[in-house]
Enzyme design. Structure first.
Site, short mmCIF file in Angstrom:
data_model
loop_
_atom_site.label_atom_id
_atom_site.label_comp_id
_atom_site.label_asym_id
_atom_site.label_seq_id
_atom_site.Cartn_x
_atom_site.Cartn_y
_atom_site.Cartn_z
N LYS A 254 -11.10 -32.99 -20.17
CA LYS A 254 -9.97 -34.40 -19.84
C LYS A 254 -8.89 -33.94 -21.21
CE LYS A 254 -12.11 -35.36 -16.26
NZ LYS A 254 -12.93 -36.45 -16.00
N ASP B 76 -18.99 -43.65 -22.22
CA ASP B 76 -18.39 -42.45 -21.72
C ASP B 76 -16.85 -42.38 -22.08
OD1 ASP B 76 -17.36 -40.41 -20.15
OD2 ASP B 76 -18.09 -41.14 -18.37
N TRP C 75 -16.99 -43.86 -12.27
CA TRP C 75 -17.60 -43.20 -13.19
C TRP C 75 -18.83 -44.07 -13.50
CZ3 TRP C 75 -17.57 -38.34 -12.14
CH2 TRP C 75 -16.50 -37.86 -11.71
C1 PLP Z 1 -14.28 -36.79 -15.21
C2 PLP Z 1 -15.17 -37.70 -15.78
C3 PLP Z 1 -16.63 -37.64 -15.53
C4 PLP Z 1 -17.20 -36.35 -14.84
O1 PLP Z 1 -17.31 -35.23 -15.45
P1 PLP Z 1 -18.01 -33.97 -15.40
O2 PLP Z 1 -17.78 -33.00 -16.43
O3 PLP Z 1 -17.44 -33.51 -13.94
O4 PLP Z 1 -19.36 -34.31 -14.87
C5 PLP Z 1 -17.32 -38.42 -16.00
N1 PLP Z 1 -16.84 -39.85 -16.48
C6 PLP Z 1 -15.60 -39.78 -16.83
C7 PLP Z 1 -14.88 -40.76 -17.61
C8 PLP Z 1 -14.71 -39.00 -16.37
O5 PLP Z 1 -13.21 -39.01 -16.34
#
Ligand code: PLP
Length: 359
Positions: free
Chosen positions: A195, A171, A101
């Site tokens: 998540k 993030d 990511w």
């Molecule tokens: C799942 C995830 C993403 C991607 O998320 P989307 O909503 O599918 O774009 C980005 N960063 C992290 C850390 C993730 O776990």
């Protein structure tokens, strides 16, 4: 009705109390005669849902007044572009590469400017967090970027990088609301909610006000400007209204169990049950160095691909689902987010012990 123990990395398990409340309110939200899904986002009753959600996340995270809370859409991935478009005034930013990511965000930022990889843990399969106490931060970097909890590899920054005065952008998709945080250490933190908070499609961004300006990169779409959404109180266009409502119910659930300190204690207890077993097992091994382990995502292997597959299959038959590791790394991964009950982890470990004994 039979609920399974769902160890999915995302979309992921939600608190049963929240799902039941949503079900109860599905046809008639509190006397309105309609579902939240059917409401005008400009109605008084919806404004109340949004206001309460914002107030509750502010209270839970102790968000200072000089930070905006934005409810956005487009997934976390959309922010990989929105962050540089809004924040790259000098067109320079520094990225710490701790997994897929972080790497995807770094690659996206390269479309807009110079994105430097100032540290990486790629040399050991992203199984650790690099030392970020003295990074070669660029003189004119607009921000330093991290992926705070690496969903795929199961690592977490337990100490934030020394950004040498540059704004930190994180993030936090897979560790959102899993423990108390000091928001003042960040310029911006954001995450997709699927998540740990709610249904896919909603992104929550918490941004220091001075970083929200009209001075964005040329060509930045109206919808991707943070100022657009900050000025409109997350109601510039139709927001992901039902998803935000579910997030709000999760905030209330978190408050009802004692907030982020309480959920952190639960999360530590849950993760310890699994990690202690992995540390003592002859068959199963964790893949992350101890000091960088995530409380949320726990990857593990047997060392034998066939045995891994056999385990995943047997676990699924026993009601422990979505334990297969990410398609790019193999092995197993148990995501044990806030809503995974402690019994789910206890029973999983009992099942793993039994599986090991039978082999
Ligand atoms: C799942 C995830 C993403 C991607 O998320 P989307 O909503 O599918 O774009 C980005 N960063 C992290 C850390 C993730 O776990």
């Amino acid at each position: 009705m039979a609920r399974v123990y769902n160890f999915s990395a995302g979309p992921a398990v939600l608190p049963e109390e929240v799902l039941k409340q949503a079900a109860n309110e599905m046809l008639d939200y509190r006397g309105s005669g309609m579902s939240v899904m059917e409401m005008s986002h400009r109605s008084k009753i919806y404004q109340q849902i949004l206001n309460t959600a914002e107030a509750d996340i502010r209270e839970l995270m102790n968000i200072p007044d000089n930070y905006k809370v934005l409810f956005l859409q487009g997934g976390a991935y959309q922010q990989f572009a929105a962050v540089p478009m809004n924040l790259m005034k000098n067109r320079v930013a520094d990225y710490v590469i701790t997994g897929q990511w972080a790497k995807k965000a770094w690659l996206e930022a390269q479309i807009y400017g110079t994105a430097n990889a100032v540290a990486s843990s790629a040399d050991k399969g992203f199984s650790y967090i690099p030392d970020c106490s003295d990074l070669p931060i660029s003189e004119n970097a607009d921000y330093v970027y991290i992926c705070e909890n690496n969903t795929i590899y199961g690592t977490k920054f337990h100490t934030l990088p020394n950004t040498k005065g540059k704004p930190l952008v994180a993030d936090v998709s897979s560790c959102f609301l899993s423990e108390p945080v000091d928001v003042t250490k960040y310029g911006m933190l954001y995450g997709g909610v699927q998540k740990n908070i709610g249904p896919a499609g909603v992104v929550i961004a918490i941004i220091r006000e001075d970083l929200i300006t009209e001075d964005v990169l040329p060509g930045t779409p109206t919808m991707l400007r943070y100022k657009t959404h900050a000025d409109a109180g997350s109601l510039f266009n139709t927001p992901p209204a039902y998803g935000i409502y579910i997030c709000g119910l999760v905030f209330q659930w978190l408050k009802s169990i004692g907030g982020l300190k309480a959920i952190q204690a639960r999360n530590q207890e849950k993760a310890a049950i699994l990690y202690d077993f992995l540390d003592s097992s002859d068959m199963f091994k964790g893949t992350v160095v101890k000091q960088d382990r995530s409380l949320m995502n726990v990857p593990f292997v047997t060392g034998n691909g066939d045995l891994d597959a056999e385990f995943v299959k047997a676990a699924e038959a026993a009601g422990f689902v979505n334990l297969k590791g990410h398609r790019t790394v193999g092995g197993m991964r148990a995501s044990i987010y806030n809503a995974m009950p402690i019994e789910g982890v206890e029973k999983l470990v009992a099942f793993m012990k039994d599986f090991e004994r039978r082999k």
